[in-house]
Write an enzyme that holds these catalytic residues in place. Structure first.
Site, PDB file in Angstrom:
ATOM      1  N   SER A   1      53.243   8.394  -5.917  1.00 34.29           N
ATOM      2  CA  SER A   1      53.022   9.422  -6.925  1.00 34.29           C
ATOM      3  C   SER A   1      53.921  10.620  -6.679  1.00 34.29           C
ATOM      4  CB  SER A   1      51.548   9.873  -6.854  1.00 34.29           C
ATOM      5  OG  SER A   1      51.335  11.035  -7.612  1.00 34.29           O
TER       6      SER A   1
ATOM      7  N   TYR B   1      43.814  12.991  -1.576  1.00 34.90           N
ATOM      8  CA  TYR B   1      44.403  11.900  -2.353  1.00 34.90           C
ATOM      9  C   TYR B   1      45.927  11.910  -2.188  1.00 34.90           C
ATOM     10  CZ  TYR B   1      46.594   9.450  -6.132  1.00 34.90           C
ATOM     11  OH  TYR B   1      47.425   8.623  -6.851  1.00 34.90           O
TER      12      TYR B   1
ATOM     13  N   LYS C   1      48.822   9.097  -0.301  1.00 36.00           N
ATOM     14  CA  LYS C   1      50.072   8.534  -0.840  1.00 36.00           C
ATOM     15  C   LYS C   1      51.223   8.798   0.137  1.00 36.00           C
ATOM     16  CE  LYS C   1      48.391   6.617  -4.411  1.00 36.00           C
ATOM     17  NZ  LYS C   1      48.307   5.134  -4.493  1.00 36.00           N
TER      18      LYS C   1
HETATM   19  P1  NAD Z   1      42.689   2.494 -11.842  1.00 39.71           P
HETATM   20  O1  NAD Z   1      41.528   3.118 -11.164  1.00 39.71           O
HETATM   21  O2  NAD Z   1      42.648   2.254 -13.304  1.00 39.71           O
HETATM   22  O3  NAD Z   1      43.030   1.088 -11.146  1.00 39.71           O
HETATM   23  C1  NAD Z   1      42.794   0.873  -9.773  1.00 39.71           C
HETATM   24  C2  NAD Z   1      42.155  -0.500  -9.644  1.00 39.71           C
HETATM   25  O4  NAD Z   1      41.941  -0.781  -8.269  1.00 39.71           O
HETATM   26  C3  NAD Z   1      40.791  -0.592 -10.346  1.00 39.71           C
HETATM   27  O5  NAD Z   1      40.750  -1.764 -11.130  1.00 39.71           O
HETATM   28  C4  NAD Z   1      39.788  -0.675  -9.193  1.00 39.71           C
HETATM   29  O6  NAD Z   1      38.663  -1.464  -9.527  1.00 39.71           O
HETATM   30  C5  NAD Z   1      40.637  -1.323  -8.098  1.00 39.71           C
HETATM   31  N1  NAD Z   1      40.215  -0.997  -6.720  1.00 39.71           N
HETATM   32  C6  NAD Z   1      39.989   0.234  -6.209  1.00 39.71           C
HETATM   33  N2  NAD Z   1      39.617   0.125  -4.911  1.00 39.71           N
HETATM   34  C7  NAD Z   1      39.645  -1.203  -4.602  1.00 39.71           C
HETATM   35  C8  NAD Z   1      39.353  -1.949  -3.430  1.00 39.71           C
HETATM   36  N3  NAD Z   1      38.931  -1.360  -2.312  1.00 39.71           N
HETATM   37  N4  NAD Z   1      39.472  -3.305  -3.480  1.00 39.71           N
HETATM   38  C9  NAD Z   1      39.869  -3.920  -4.617  1.00 39.71           C
HETATM   39  N5  NAD Z   1      40.153  -3.273  -5.767  1.00 39.71           N
HETATM   40  C10 NAD Z   1      40.036  -1.927  -5.752  1.00 39.71           C
HETATM   41  O7  NAD Z   1      43.959   3.378 -11.447  1.00 39.71           O
HETATM   42  P2  NAD Z   1      45.421   3.407 -12.101  1.00 39.71           P
HETATM   43  O8  NAD Z   1      45.537   4.640 -12.920  1.00 39.71           O
HETATM   44  O9  NAD Z   1      45.739   2.084 -12.685  1.00 39.71           O
HETATM   45  O10 NAD Z   1      46.307   3.651 -10.781  1.00 39.71           O
HETATM   46  C11 NAD Z   1      46.803   2.539 -10.068  1.00 39.71           C
HETATM   47  C12 NAD Z   1      47.556   3.066  -8.861  1.00 39.71           C
HETATM   48  O11 NAD Z   1      48.555   3.988  -9.276  1.00 39.71           O
HETATM   49  C13 NAD Z   1      46.678   3.821  -7.858  1.00 39.71           C
HETATM   50  O12 NAD Z   1      47.136   3.510  -6.543  1.00 39.71           O
HETATM   51  C14 NAD Z   1      46.970   5.285  -8.159  1.00 39.71           C
HETATM   52  O13 NAD Z   1      46.798   6.097  -7.011  1.00 39.71           O
HETATM   53  C15 NAD Z   1      48.422   5.218  -8.557  1.00 39.71           C
HETATM   54  N6  NAD Z   1      48.835   6.325  -9.419  1.00 39.71           N
HETATM   55  C16 NAD Z   1      48.144   6.542 -10.598  1.00 39.71           C
HETATM   56  C17 NAD Z   1      48.551   7.618 -11.418  1.00 39.71           C
HETATM   57  C18 NAD Z   1      47.810   7.921 -12.689  1.00 39.71           C
HETATM   58  O14 NAD Z   1      47.955   9.039 -13.213  1.00 39.71           O
HETATM   59  N7  NAD Z   1      47.039   6.990 -13.213  1.00 39.71           N
HETATM   60  C19 NAD Z   1      49.642   8.412 -11.061  1.00 39.71           C
HETATM   61  C20 NAD Z   1      50.316   8.127  -9.866  1.00 39.71           C
HETATM   62  C21 NAD Z   1      49.902   7.073  -9.051  1.00 39.71           C
HETATM   63  C1  WQD Z   2      48.243  17.407 -16.595  1.00 39.94           C
HETATM   64  C2  WQD Z   2      48.298  18.834 -17.103  1.00 39.94           C
HETATM   65  C3  WQD Z   2      46.558  20.250 -16.246  1.00 39.94           C
HETATM   66  C4  WQD Z   2      43.214  18.253 -18.222  1.00 39.94           C
HETATM   67  C5  WQD Z   2      47.154  14.127 -11.760  1.00 39.94           C
HETATM   68  C6  WQD Z   2      47.154  13.896 -10.280  1.00 39.94           C
HETATM   69  C7  WQD Z   2      48.318  13.024  -9.900  1.00 39.94           C
HETATM   70  C8  WQD Z   2      48.313  11.761 -10.742  1.00 39.94           C
HETATM   71  C9  WQD Z   2      48.339  12.099 -12.199  1.00 39.94           C
HETATM   72  C10 WQD Z   2      47.236  10.018  -9.483  1.00 39.94           C
HETATM   73  C11 WQD Z   2      47.996  19.845 -16.013  1.00 39.94           C
HETATM   74  C12 WQD Z   2      46.429  20.082 -17.759  1.00 39.94           C
HETATM   75  C13 WQD Z   2      44.479  18.590 -17.777  1.00 39.94           C
HETATM   76  C14 WQD Z   2      42.546  19.113 -19.120  1.00 39.94           C
HETATM   77  C15 WQD Z   2      44.438  20.589 -19.088  1.00 39.94           C
HETATM   78  N1  WQD Z   2      47.195  10.944 -10.464  1.00 39.94           N
HETATM   79  N2  WQD Z   2      45.077  19.731 -18.212  1.00 39.94           N
HETATM   80  N3  WQD Z   2      43.191  20.266 -19.530  1.00 39.94           N
HETATM   81  O1  WQD Z   2      47.253  17.063 -12.640  1.00 39.94           O
HETATM   82  O2  WQD Z   2      49.598  16.480 -13.400  1.00 39.94           O
HETATM   83  O3  WQD Z   2      48.299  14.829 -12.080  1.00 39.94           O
HETATM   84  O4  WQD Z   2      47.165  12.894 -12.462  1.00 39.94           O
HETATM   85  O5  WQD Z   2      48.145   9.742  -8.788  1.00 39.94           O
HETATM   86  O6  WQD Z   2      48.228  12.703  -8.540  1.00 39.94           O
HETATM   87  O7  WQD Z   2      47.336  15.140  -9.626  1.00 39.94           O
HETATM   88  O8  WQD Z   2      47.657  15.307 -14.420  1.00 39.94           O
HETATM   89  O9  WQD Z   2      46.572  14.867 -16.584  1.00 39.94           O
HETATM   90  O10 WQD Z   2      45.218  15.976 -14.725  1.00 39.94           O
HETATM   91  O11 WQD Z   2      46.986  17.270 -15.902  1.00 39.94           O
HETATM   92  O12 WQD Z   2      45.000  21.637 -19.446  1.00 39.94           O
HETATM   93  O13 WQD Z   2      41.379  18.872 -19.554  1.00 39.94           O
HETATM   94  O14 WQD Z   2      47.277  19.003 -18.097  1.00 39.94           O
HETATM   95  O15 WQD Z   2      46.318  21.600 -15.872  1.00 39.94           O
HETATM   96  O16 WQD Z   2      48.827  20.965 -16.210  1.00 39.94           O
HETATM   97  P1  WQD Z   2      48.222  16.060 -13.117  1.00 39.94           P
HETATM   98  P2  WQD Z   2      46.509  15.806 -15.427  1.00 39.94           P
END
Ligand code: NAD
Ligand code: WQD
Length: 346
Positions: free
Chosen positions: A130, A155, A159
């Site tokens: 991330s 969190y 990463k």
């Molecule tokens: P998500 O929660 O939709 O998907 C994660 C999946 O992993 C889920 O299906 C959950 O059931 C499964 N899971 C969690 N813990 C588990 C375990 N112990 N054993 C087996 N399965 C397990 O999340 P996502 O948004 O699809 O994110 C996927 C990956 O991408 C994560 O590693 C997250 O940290 C990373 N990521 C997400 C974002 C975002 O904004 N969504 C941004 C950057 C990085």
């Molecule tokens: C985006 C912008 C908020 C909600 C997070 C995690 C990051 C990754 C992605 C896992 C920000 C604003 C949000 C709301 C708002 N997740 N906002 N009102 O914070 O950039 O990233 O999700 O890996 O690790 O930190 O994403 O969508 O939460 O926020 O104004 O109700 O929207 O302040 O500026 P963020 P976000």
């Protein structure tokens, strides 16, 4: 780096938001996929939805990566896995502050278990990292060589630690190739509107809160601050369409299978290279979907960085990947999914 014959691809967390979209793109590219998921943050119905899109239901194993014995037994019986995309983790910044140990167990111990299960085997490993590892970058757009700063949350720390574990393990092993993809802000849904983001409870992220407000599941969207050092005062992020993000995983696998890696461990920024402010997202959502959004300006959210967008030249040059879909597609697909899931709850 040695290249691997294209075998089955194990997708941990494959019924989750990004995982499901990646499974679709893997199947579209001819891969055979096995999903491993404990369904702690997703729904088994996603398998039917994937089949409705691609015509093929991926093999599914319900398994918790924290169960080391079960995981080792599973891996030992699946000798034809040559690729691994590791999505499974917990991902809520706020929850991680309240429950750090849950995050270190679910995001770090599981990674160690997975690497242990595949020890000694040749495997191409794609890791979900991330842009959160950068914190507030000093220089924008942020490149992969930017300093990794002290994490803003447990969190984010998981990463950073995950990347370090993978870098060191890849360099110590002769069969492990690793590409860590540093996602910016994934949003949107598949064009079919059959899969999308399924936030648990009140959405923490912007776009699902926007769509739930527009469909009146939420009363009002609060914009967290409009007095920042940005053109319109609201925070800026690099939003990327989840389908583009999914395709980046296929490109990463292909790079490893073709033996093109410069070293056993590589990182790539996966974003559009463009920034959009919160207020721009609000305005574009209303205009592209022709809906009125009830929103107000509230106080800044603790821990938010002000602005970040990625330099994505390395992914273009070395992965042969770049984002193709713009913010309008992201917001129209997110809205189409919200309307679908609201009428067809899982
Ligand atoms: P998500 O929660 O939709 O998907 C994660 C999946 O992993 C889920 O299906 C959950 O059931 C499964 N899971 C969690 N813990 C588990 C375990 N112990 N054993 C087996 N399965 C397990 O999340 P996502 O948004 O699809 O994110 C996927 C990956 O991408 C994560 O590693 C997250 O940290 C990373 N990521 C997400 C974002 C975002 O904004 N969504 C941004 C950057 C990085
Ligand atoms: C985006 C912008 C908020 C909600 C997070 C995690 C990051 C990754 C992605 C896992 C920000 C604003 C949000 C709301 C708002 N997740 N906002 N009102 O914070 O950039 O990233 O999700 O890996 O690790 O930190 O994403 O969508 O939460 O926020 O104004 O109700 O929207 O302040 O500026 P963020 P976000």
């Amino acid at each position: 780096m040695s290249d691997l014959k294209q075998g089955k691809i194990l997708v941990t967390g494959g019924t989750g938001y990004i995982g499901a979209h990646t499974v679709v793109e893997l199947q579209n590219s001819g891969y055979e996929v096995i999903i491993l998921d404990n369904l702690s943050n997703s729904n088994i119905k996603i398998l039917d939805q994937i089949k409705a899109i691609t015509g093929k239901a991926p093999e599914f194993i319900k398994l918790d990566l924290r169960d080391k014995a079960e995981l080792f037994e599973f891996v030992a019986t699946y000798l034809d896995i040559t690729g691994l995309i590791h999505f499974a983790a917990s991902k809520s910044v706020g929850e991680s502050v309240k429950q750090p140990l849950l995050y270190y167990e679910n995001n770090i111990s599981t990674l160690v278990n997975l690497l242990g299960a595949f020890a000694g085997r040749k495997v191409n490993f794609v890791f979900s990292s991330s842009c959160t590892v950068y914190g507030q970058p000093d220089v924008l757009p942020v490149t992969e060589t930017a300093p990794v700063k002290t994490a803003e949350s447990p969190y984010g720390n998981t990463k950073q630690i995950g990347e370090e574990i993978l870098r060191e393990t890849a360099h110590a092993s002769d069969g492990l190739n690793v590409i860590a993809l540093r996602y910016f802000n994934p949003v949107g849904a598949h064009a079919s509107a059959l899969i999308g983001e399924l936030p648990n409870g009140v959405p923490q992220n912007l776009v699902p809160f926007v769509t739930q407000t527009a469909i009146c599941k939420r009363e009002v969207l609060t914009v967290y601050g409009n007095d920042f050092d940005t053109p319109d005062g609201s925070c800026i992020r690099d939003y990327i369409h989840v389908v583009d993000l999914a395709k980046a995983h296929v490109a990463a696998l292909a790079r490893m299978e073709a033996g093109k890696m410069a070293s056993p461990y590589e990182t790539f920024n996966i974003g559009t290279g463009n920034g959009n402010s919160v207020l721009e997202v609000v305005q574009k959502f209303q205009s592209v979907n022709k809906v009125q959004l009830n929103y107000r300006i509230g106080p800044p959210r603790e821990g938010d960085i002000v602005k970040i967008w990625g330099n994505v030249d390395k992914a273009a040059a070395e992965l042969g990947w770049k984002a193709e879909l713009g913010i309008e597609d992201m917001l129209s697909s997110a809205w189409a999914w919200e309307k679908y899931i609201n009428s067809n709850p899982f």
